[in-house]
Design a protein around this motif. Structure first.
Motif, PDB file in Angstrom:
ATOM      1  N   ILE A  63       0.932  -1.363   0.121  1.00 46.95           N
ATOM      2  CA  ILE A  63       0.003  -0.073  -0.076  1.00 46.95           C
ATOM      3  C   ILE A  63       0.835   1.194   0.097  1.00 46.95           C
ATOM      4  N   GLU A  64       1.958   1.107   0.898  1.00 43.57           N
ATOM      5  CA  GLU A  64       3.037   2.490   1.048  1.00 43.57           C
ATOM      6  C   GLU A  64       3.523   2.752  -0.445  1.00 43.57           C
ATOM      7  N   GLY A  65       3.912   1.620  -0.938  1.00 42.04           N
ATOM      8  CA  GLY A  65       4.571   1.625  -2.252  1.00 42.04           C
ATOM      9  C   GLY A  65       3.848   2.025  -3.423  1.00 42.04           C
ATOM     10  N   ALA A  66       2.602   1.810  -3.440  1.00 47.29           N
ATOM     11  CA  ALA A  66       1.500   1.978  -4.492  1.00 47.29           C
ATOM     12  C   ALA A  66       1.095   3.506  -4.293  1.00 47.29           C
ATOM     13  N   MET A  67       0.835   3.971  -3.317  1.00 47.87           N
ATOM     14  CA  MET A  67       0.350   5.338  -2.981  1.00 47.87           C
ATOM     15  C   MET A  67       1.584   6.086  -3.261  1.00 47.87           C
ATOM     16  N   SER A  68       3.044   5.774  -3.045  1.00 47.93           N
ATOM     17  CA  SER A  68       4.045   6.474  -3.105  1.00 47.93           C
ATOM     18  C   SER A  68       4.168   6.880  -4.671  1.00 47.93           C
ATOM     19  N   SER A  69       4.080   5.723  -5.425  1.00 54.18           N
ATOM     20  CA  SER A  69       4.224   5.797  -6.855  1.00 54.18           C
ATOM     21  C   SER A  69       3.246   6.808  -7.525  1.00 54.18           C
ATOM     22  N   LEU A  70       2.027   6.671  -7.109  1.00 50.73           N
ATOM     23  CA  LEU A  70       0.914   7.652  -7.488  1.00 50.73           C
ATOM     24  C   LEU A  70       1.447   8.900  -7.168  1.00 50.73           C
ATOM     25  N   SER A  71       1.908   9.420  -5.679  1.00 52.45           N
ATOM     26  CA  SER A  71       2.231  10.499  -5.521  1.00 52.45           C
ATOM     27  C   SER A  71       3.109  11.249  -6.329  1.00 52.45           C
ATOM     28  N   VAL A  72       4.293  10.221  -6.758  1.00 54.94           N
ATOM     29  CA  VAL A  72       5.433  10.803  -7.576  1.00 54.94           C
ATOM     30  C   VAL A  72       4.775  11.384  -8.933  1.00 54.94           C
ATOM     31  N   ALA A  73       4.003  10.739  -9.382  1.00 52.52           N
ATOM     32  CA  ALA A  73       3.476  11.037 -10.641  1.00 52.52           C
ATOM     33  C   ALA A  73       2.496  12.384 -10.300  1.00 52.52           C
ATOM     34  N   VAL A  74       1.479  12.347  -9.533  1.00 51.53           N
ATOM     35  CA  VAL A  74       0.536  13.473  -9.362  1.00 51.53           C
ATOM     36  C   VAL A  74       1.363  14.866  -8.794  1.00 51.53           C
ATOM     37  N   ALA A  75       2.265  14.584  -7.796  1.00 50.24           N
ATOM     38  CA  ALA A  75       2.866  15.789  -7.268  1.00 50.24           C
ATOM     39  C   ALA A  75       3.745  16.415  -8.439  1.00 50.24           C
ATOM     40  N   GLY A  76       4.206  15.614  -9.041  1.00 51.91           N
ATOM     41  CA  GLY A  76       4.974  16.164 -10.697  1.00 51.91           C
ATOM     42  C   GLY A  76       4.192  16.978 -11.282  1.00 51.91           C
ATOM     43  N   LEU A  77       2.862  16.385 -11.698  1.00 51.72           N
ATOM     44  CA  LEU A  77       2.241  17.166 -12.434  1.00 51.72           C
ATOM     45  C   LEU A  77       1.562  18.547 -11.752  1.00 51.72           C
ATOM     46  N   ILE A  78       1.192  18.499 -10.478  1.00 47.52           N
ATOM     47  CA  ILE A  78       0.414  19.404  -9.698  1.00 47.52           C
ATOM     48  C   ILE A  78       1.689  20.652  -9.633  1.00 47.52           C
ATOM     49  N   THR A  79       3.025  20.252  -9.514  1.00 45.11           N
ATOM     50  CA  THR A  79       4.127  21.277  -9.490  1.00 45.11           C
ATOM     51  C   THR A  79       4.102  21.898 -10.734  1.00 45.11           C
ATOM     52  N   VAL A  80       4.077  21.340 -11.823  1.00 47.07           N
ATOM     53  CA  VAL A  80       4.152  21.990 -13.197  1.00 47.07           C
ATOM     54  C   VAL A  80       3.299  22.999 -13.143  1.00 47.07           C
ATOM     55  N   ILE A  81       1.953  22.914 -12.842  1.00 46.51           N
ATOM     56  CA  ILE A  81       1.025  23.908 -12.685  1.00 46.51           C
ATOM     57  C   ILE A  81       1.320  25.178 -11.627  1.00 46.51           C
ATOM     58  N   GLY A  82       1.663  24.720 -10.482  1.00 47.33           N
ATOM     59  CA  GLY A  82       1.812  25.444  -9.442  1.00 47.33           C
ATOM     60  C   GLY A  82       3.295  26.298  -9.587  1.00 47.33           C
ATOM     61  N   ALA A  83       4.184  25.777 -10.121  1.00 48.10           N
ATOM     62  CA  ALA A  83       5.274  26.669 -10.454  1.00 48.10           C
ATOM     63  C   ALA A  83       5.158  27.897 -11.359  1.00 48.10           C
ATOM     64  N   ALA A  84       4.155  27.749 -12.245  1.00 49.21           N
ATOM     65  CA  ALA A  84       3.723  29.027 -13.131  1.00 49.21           C
ATOM     66  C   ALA A  84       3.532  30.165 -11.994  1.00 49.21           C
ATOM     67  N   PHE A  85       2.697  29.721 -11.044  1.00 47.48           N
ATOM     68  CA  PHE A  85       2.399  30.809 -10.164  1.00 47.48           C
ATOM     69  C   PHE A  85       3.806  31.474  -9.200  1.00 47.48           C
ATOM     70  N   PHE A  86       4.271  30.324  -8.582  1.00 43.40           N
ATOM     71  CA  PHE A  86       5.291  30.341  -7.627  1.00 43.40           C
ATOM     72  C   PHE A  86       6.694  31.218  -8.557  1.00 43.40           C
ATOM     73  N   ALA A  87       6.808  30.897  -9.769  1.00 46.02           N
ATOM     74  CA  ALA A  87       8.005  31.220 -10.323  1.00 46.02           C
ATOM     75  C   ALA A  87       8.133  32.919 -10.332  1.00 46.02           C
TER      76      ALA A  87
END
Lengths: 228, 118
Positions: free
Chosen positions: A201-225
């Motif tokens: 469960i930990e491993g699966a949730m972590s893999s999911l988070s890597v992908a989702v956090a990466g994608l959200i950061t792409v969007i968020g970085a446009a603001f934070f930059a």
């Protein structure tokens, strides 16, 4: 020594596997030792001592890096096996990842103000928590120094891999889904490797988070930059 | 032959991920597209779990090895990193602890809250 090994197709690969094997042997005696981190450190020292360039090492090691994409694709399998967990807790998981992404870029912003960093230095550190390939893209797009971004992403991963479990324990985070989401959002693939050892469960949730956090950061970085 | 077939599926999906990266102008790596494609293929039944499971479990086992060369590349970044070593290290250490703590705490609190209400 560099000329002896330059052009060798197998030197880099052999050195990588040997260092990893040595790390695994040492881990039997010293439980806290991480074979991957040991191997990275041992290879850096070996190359420095014998005056061998990274390019010469990578001539063979690139065939190991070749596996990075298929390995990431394979992360879909534990995620698929734990799909029910994701379906039942989608809201909580996404809220956790969004909180993590905001706290990552928010804390880099706050500390960048404290250290009076330039725009270039700030952007360099902004995508430090996410997976290398996405982080590089963000750093490049908003004018950061890509080689340093890769370095801080690596250091983040190594720290999360070694100390992640301790941090979770310290803040009393015991719930398996929460542990996985925290490891993936905070320390990308390196955190996921440790999470896979904690449980599926930990491993699966972590893999999911890597992908989702990466994608959200792409969007968020446009603001934070634009903040510095 | 089982492994040959299974690896061919995984490499094919990796190649499709590269194609998507080529077509979509976003800083998203082929590997992430590949992960999403594989998950979608499993969910829709296009690929059966049994047809990729053995090769995937092998890849996950050797995953740490695949990241070693990238870690060794740290030595090439040293010259540029040393100019901002102190802020870079402090920020990296502090935010890593902070993000793991916030993410884990928020997720755990919401799951516990959900259990109480539901």
């Amino acid at each position: 020594m560099d000329s002896v090994f330059s052009g060798s197709l197998f030197f880099g690969g052999a050195l990588t596997l040997l260092a990893c094997g040595a790390g695994a042997l040492i881990q039997r005696k010293l439980k806290w030792m991480n074979p991957m981190v040991f191997a990275i450190a041992a290879i850096i020292i070996f190359l420095k001592v014998f005056g061998i360039s990274y390019e010469t090492y990578d001539e063979g090691a690139k065939y190991i890096s070749y596996l990075l994409t298929p390995v990431t694709v394979a992360l879909a399998i534990p995620l698929y096996r734990q799909l029910n967990v994701l379906k039942h807790h989608a809201k909580e998981i996404f809220a956790g990842i969004i909180a993590g992404v905001i706290s990552s870029m928010g804390s880099v912003f706050g500390l960048a103000l404290l250290f009076e960093l330039t725009h270039e230095e700030y952007i360099t550190l902004l995508p430090k928590s996410i997976t290398t390939a996405i982080g590089m893209g963000i750093s490049e797009e908003f004018g950061g120094m890509v080689t340093i971004t890769i370095a801080v992403i690596m250091i983040t991963g190594i720290l999360g891999n070694i100390f992640g479990e301790l941090i979770l324990k310290l803040f009393r985070i015991h719930e398996p889904i929460a542990k996985g989401v925290a490891m993936g959002t905070g320390a990308h693939a390196f955190g996921t490797m440790r999470a896979l050892q904690m449980g599926e469960i930990e491993g699966a949730m972590s893999s999911l988070s890597v992908a989702v956090a990466g994608l959200i950061t792409v969007i968020g970085a446009a603001f934070f930059a634009n903040l510095i | 032959m089982k492994y040959v077939y299974q690896f061919s599926v995984i490499l094919l999906i990796s190649a499709l991920g590269e194609l998507l990266k080529y077509l979509i102008p976003l800083p998203i790596p082929a590997s992430i597209y590949g992960l999403v494609l594989m998950l979608a293929a499993l969910m829709t039944g296009v690929i059966k779990l049994k047809k990729v499971e053995a090769a995937s479990d092998f890849l996950l086992e050797i995953m740490p090895i695949a990241f070693i060369p990238g870690g060794v590349a740290l030595l090439t970044a040293w010259d540029s990193l040393k100019n901002m070593l102190v802020p870079a290290l402090v920020i990296t250490i502090v935010t890593t602890v902070f993000v793991i703590c916030v993410t884990g705490t928020v997720t755990q609190l919401m799951i516990k809250g959900g259990k109480k209400n539901g």
